[in-house]
Design an enzyme around this catalytic site. Structure first.
Site, PDB file in Angstrom:
ATOM      1  CG  HIS A 228      44.712 -28.372  22.855  1.00 32.46           C
ATOM      2  ND1 HIS A 228      45.649 -29.223  23.373  1.00 32.46           N
ATOM      3  CD2 HIS A 228      45.411 -27.510  22.049  1.00 32.46           C
ATOM      4  CE1 HIS A 228      46.854 -28.896  22.909  1.00 32.46           C
ATOM      5  NE2 HIS A 228      46.724 -27.851  22.103  1.00 32.46           N
ATOM      6  CG  HIS A 267      46.739 -37.875  23.679  1.00 33.91           C
ATOM      7  ND1 HIS A 267      47.534 -37.956  22.565  1.00 33.91           N
ATOM      8  CD2 HIS A 267      46.976 -36.658  24.235  1.00 33.91           C
ATOM      9  CE1 HIS A 267      48.228 -36.843  22.470  1.00 33.91           C
ATOM     10  NE2 HIS A 267      47.915 -36.041  23.460  1.00 33.91           N
ATOM     11  CG  ASP A 323      44.813 -31.624  30.199  1.00 34.47           C
ATOM     12  OD1 ASP A 323      45.659 -30.820  30.593  1.00 34.47           O
ATOM     13  OD2 ASP A 323      44.528 -31.781  28.997  1.00 34.47           O
TER      14      ASP A 323
HETATM   15  N1  CMC Z   1      35.275 -40.074  26.884  1.00 34.50           N
HETATM   16  C1  CMC Z   1      34.471 -40.958  26.284  1.00 34.50           C
HETATM   17  N2  CMC Z   1      34.677 -41.419  25.036  1.00 34.50           N
HETATM   18  C2  CMC Z   1      35.761 -40.963  24.370  1.00 34.50           C
HETATM   19  C3  CMC Z   1      36.649 -40.039  24.941  1.00 34.50           C
HETATM   20  C4  CMC Z   1      36.383 -39.597  26.238  1.00 34.50           C
HETATM   21  N3  CMC Z   1      37.183 -38.719  26.831  1.00 34.50           N
HETATM   22  N4  CMC Z   1      37.617 -39.752  24.056  1.00 34.50           N
HETATM   23  C5  CMC Z   1      37.364 -40.463  22.964  1.00 34.50           C
HETATM   24  N5  CMC Z   1      36.235 -41.213  23.151  1.00 34.50           N
HETATM   25  C6  CMC Z   1      35.661 -42.183  22.211  1.00 34.50           C
HETATM   26  C7  CMC Z   1      34.922 -41.478  21.092  1.00 34.50           C
HETATM   27  O1  CMC Z   1      33.552 -41.306  21.408  1.00 34.50           O
HETATM   28  C8  CMC Z   1      35.135 -42.438  19.948  1.00 34.50           C
HETATM   29  O2  CMC Z   1      34.279 -43.534  20.136  1.00 34.50           O
HETATM   30  P1  CMC Z   1      33.580 -44.245  18.850  1.00 34.50           P
HETATM   31  O3  CMC Z   1      34.713 -44.861  18.103  1.00 34.50           O
HETATM   32  O4  CMC Z   1      32.614 -45.219  19.431  1.00 34.50           O
HETATM   33  O5  CMC Z   1      32.920 -43.142  18.059  1.00 34.50           O
HETATM   34  C9  CMC Z   1      36.547 -42.965  20.172  1.00 34.50           C
HETATM   35  O6  CMC Z   1      36.761 -42.853  21.587  1.00 34.50           O
HETATM   36  C10 CMC Z   1      37.632 -42.171  19.438  1.00 34.50           C
HETATM   37  O7  CMC Z   1      37.472 -40.796  19.755  1.00 34.50           O
HETATM   38  P2  CMC Z   1      37.889 -39.613  18.789  1.00 34.50           P
HETATM   39  O8  CMC Z   1      37.087 -38.390  19.153  1.00 34.50           O
HETATM   40  O9  CMC Z   1      37.858 -40.071  17.374  1.00 34.50           O
HETATM   41  O10 CMC Z   1      39.414 -39.403  19.194  1.00 34.50           O
HETATM   42  P3  CMC Z   1      40.312 -38.158  18.813  1.00 34.50           P
HETATM   43  O11 CMC Z   1      41.701 -38.656  18.685  1.00 34.50           O
HETATM   44  O12 CMC Z   1      39.750 -37.408  17.660  1.00 34.50           O
HETATM   45  O13 CMC Z   1      40.177 -37.211  20.104  1.00 34.50           O
HETATM   46  C11 CMC Z   1      40.553 -36.219  22.218  1.00 34.50           C
HETATM   47  C12 CMC Z   1      41.142 -37.065  21.082  1.00 34.50           C
HETATM   48  C13 CMC Z   1      41.674 -35.911  23.207  1.00 34.50           C
HETATM   49  C14 CMC Z   1      40.023 -34.897  21.645  1.00 34.50           C
HETATM   50  C15 CMC Z   1      39.409 -37.022  22.919  1.00 34.50           C
HETATM   51  O14 CMC Z   1      39.913 -38.198  23.476  1.00 34.50           O
HETATM   52  C16 CMC Z   1      38.679 -36.196  23.992  1.00 34.50           C
HETATM   53  O15 CMC Z   1      37.761 -35.453  23.646  1.00 34.50           O
HETATM   54  N6  CMC Z   1      39.083 -36.319  25.286  1.00 34.50           N
HETATM   55  C17 CMC Z   1      38.509 -35.516  26.339  1.00 34.50           C
HETATM   56  C18 CMC Z   1      39.142 -34.154  26.375  1.00 34.50           C
HETATM   57  C19 CMC Z   1      40.557 -34.186  26.900  1.00 34.50           C
HETATM   58  O16 CMC Z   1      40.847 -34.761  27.926  1.00 34.50           O
HETATM   59  N7  CMC Z   1      41.475 -33.503  26.184  1.00 34.50           N
HETATM   60  C20 CMC Z   1      42.879 -33.381  26.591  1.00 34.50           C
HETATM   61  C21 CMC Z   1      43.773 -34.079  25.635  1.00 34.50           C
HETATM   62  S1  CMC Z   1      45.450 -34.328  26.249  1.00 34.50           S
HETATM   63  C22 CMC Z   1      46.174 -32.801  26.571  1.00 34.50           C
HETATM   64  C23 CMC Z   1      45.870 -31.739  25.606  1.00 34.50           C
HETATM   65  O17 CMC Z   1      45.944 -31.872  24.401  1.00 34.50           O
HETATM   66  O18 CMC Z   1      45.540 -30.648  26.055  1.00 34.50           O
END
Ligand code: CMC
Length: 388
Positions: A228, A267, A323
């Site tokens: 987050h 996201h 971010d």
């Molecule tokens: N890098 C590589 N792969 C990713 C990433 C990433 N940053 N984010 C998602 N994926 C892949 C993930 O491995 C999955 O692949 P597969 O379908 O093959 O298993 C797919 O994309 C869907 O990911 P998810 O974890 O189910 O997506 P989610 O909606 O649960 O998670 C998230 C959203 C923001 C937690 C995630 O994208 C992430 O961890 N991003 C990196 C951390 C980040 O930048 N967070 C800030 C978010 S925006 C501002 C805020 O909220 O603070």
């Protein structure tokens, strides 16, 4: 389990109705009270946006002046707070200090427990908006062994914050107007984002009628995590680790193999470009004109270029989020990396409080109490040789 719906991570569950922030992830649209984020970032100020979030409408000129005075009236911290903050080690993470100090404010304002009274709620909300920059700057100065600087209410909200952070000796530190404005724009962009993890935590905690100080502390704790708000710090760590443009392709390979995540990418709701990221990128250019270019921007832009052309990221709709570029700006402004998430928490406090006030007025108000899908043992007896 029966008729109950099960939605791990709440991918498809609305937890409330709200009139504050409208987010269309497919179209990449973000609006506060109907106003597009782009217009607010260009034409409004953070404190006017707080007014908008709290009251539903933008203030007129007189209301804006009165509001600013109402908020700055609360910028001071009780002297004893300094002793509490001084008790932390020099290397204490500023988010740990921020969360603890905001929670501690609950003990100074027992009147905040009257959460059913709308006037009391607004008073506590104004107190928190006034005090968060002071807490953040004291946390920083404590980490550097510097004396605390009292708030100066002649300055703007962000000007005062920068002054409390960076003033070393007389005469008064003068924040560059372009940097003051850039920080204000970043604060506008971070002010609210509907039912994200920390805002849901705020509503969850406050649904027990806990006071707003401990509720905001809990919300800030949720923000601290690297998935987050902690992502802005994680992005900078990542860019430093990569170091130079020629190392980007290898790093992206590691992300694709699932070994690591590309921080600042992806996201839950945006499956198109995050509109905030676009504005942050523009703001970065304006800031670098004053501070000089942060060389890590080249690494960031190369990462974005490679990722946006790559099937792995394209097929999963992974784009830069808010971010991704914000940390580069904060670093250019002289903020230490550990302070980045606090720079997210200060403006998001406005969103948490707006959502809290909305919750407390909600005719459907109830304590949050989800059920579960129990998969453990059925009944069994404690064995006779227990503790034998
Ligand atoms: N890098 C590589 N792969 C990713 C990433 C990433 N940053 N984010 C998602 N994926 C892949 C993930 O491995 C999955 O692949 P597969 O379908 O093959 O298993 C797919 O994309 C869907 O990911 P998810 O974890 O189910 O997506 P989610 O909606 O649960 O998670 C998230 C959203 C923001 C937690 C995630 O994208 C992430 O961890 N991003 C990196 C951390 C980040 O930048 N967070 C800030 C978010 S925006 C501002 C805020 O909220 O603070």
């Amino acid at each position: 389990f029966g008729m109950m719906s099960y939605d791990p991570g709440y991918l498809n569950t609305a937890s409330c109705t709200s009139r504050i922030t409208d987010l269309d992830g497919a179209k990449g649209i973000l609006r506060y009270r109907g106003y597009p984020i782009e217009q607010l970032a260009e034409r409004s100020t953070f404190l006017d946006v707080v007014y908008l979030l709290f009251n539903g409408e933008l203030p007129n000129a007189q209301q804006s002046t009165d509001w600013e005075q109402r908020i700055t009236h609360h910028t001071m911290l009780h002297e004893k707070t300094k002793r509490l903050m001084g008790g932390f080690n020099y290397d204490a993470h500023p988010m740990g200090v921020f969360i603890s100090t905001v929670a501690a404010l609950s003990t100074f304002y027992p009147d905040a427990k009257d959460v059913n009274d709308p006037e009391t709620r607004m008073l506590q909300a104004c107190r928190l908006i006034g005090k968060t920059p002071t807490i953040a700057s004291y946390a920083y100065r404590n980490s550097r062994g510097l004396p605390y600087i009292y708030p100066d209410n002649e300055l703007s909200y962000t000007g005062n914050f920068l002054n409390m952070m960076y003033r070393m000796v007389e005469p008064r530190y003068q924040a560059h107007p372009a940097l003051e404005r850039a920080l204000d724009v970043l604060f506008i962009l971070h002010a609210d984002h509907e039912q994200n993890c920390s805002t849901s935590a705020m509503r969850n905690i406050a649904s027990s009628k806990a006071d707003p100080f401990v509720s905001v502390a809990g919300a800030a704790a949720a923000l601290y995590g690297p998935s987050h708000g902690g992502a802005n710090e994680a992005v900078l760590n990542m860019l430093r680790e990569i170091g130079t443009k020629d190392k980007v392709a290898d790093y992206v390979k590691r992300c694709k193999s699932g070994e690591i995540r590309l921080m600042g990418f992806g996201h839950r709701v945006y499956k198109n470009y995050d509109p905030r990221a676009r504005i942050v990128k523009q703001t970065a250019d304006e800031v670098f004109e004053v501070t000089g270019r942060n060389p890590l921007i080249d690494v960031a832009m190369e990462l974005e270029r490679i990722a946006l052309e790559d099937e792995y990221f394209v097929s999963r709709n992974l784009y830069p989020n808010v971010d991704f570029y914000s940390g580069l700006i904060y670093e250019a402004m002289g903020f230490p990396m550990e302070a980045f998430t606090v720079l997210f928490a200060i403006p998001r406090t406005a969103g948490w409080l707006a959502q809290w006030m909305e919750l407390m007025e909600d005719p459907e108000f109830r304590i949050t109490r989800p059920r579960q899908n129990y998969q453990g043992y059925g009944e069994r007896n404690i064995p006779n040789d227990y503790r034998a």
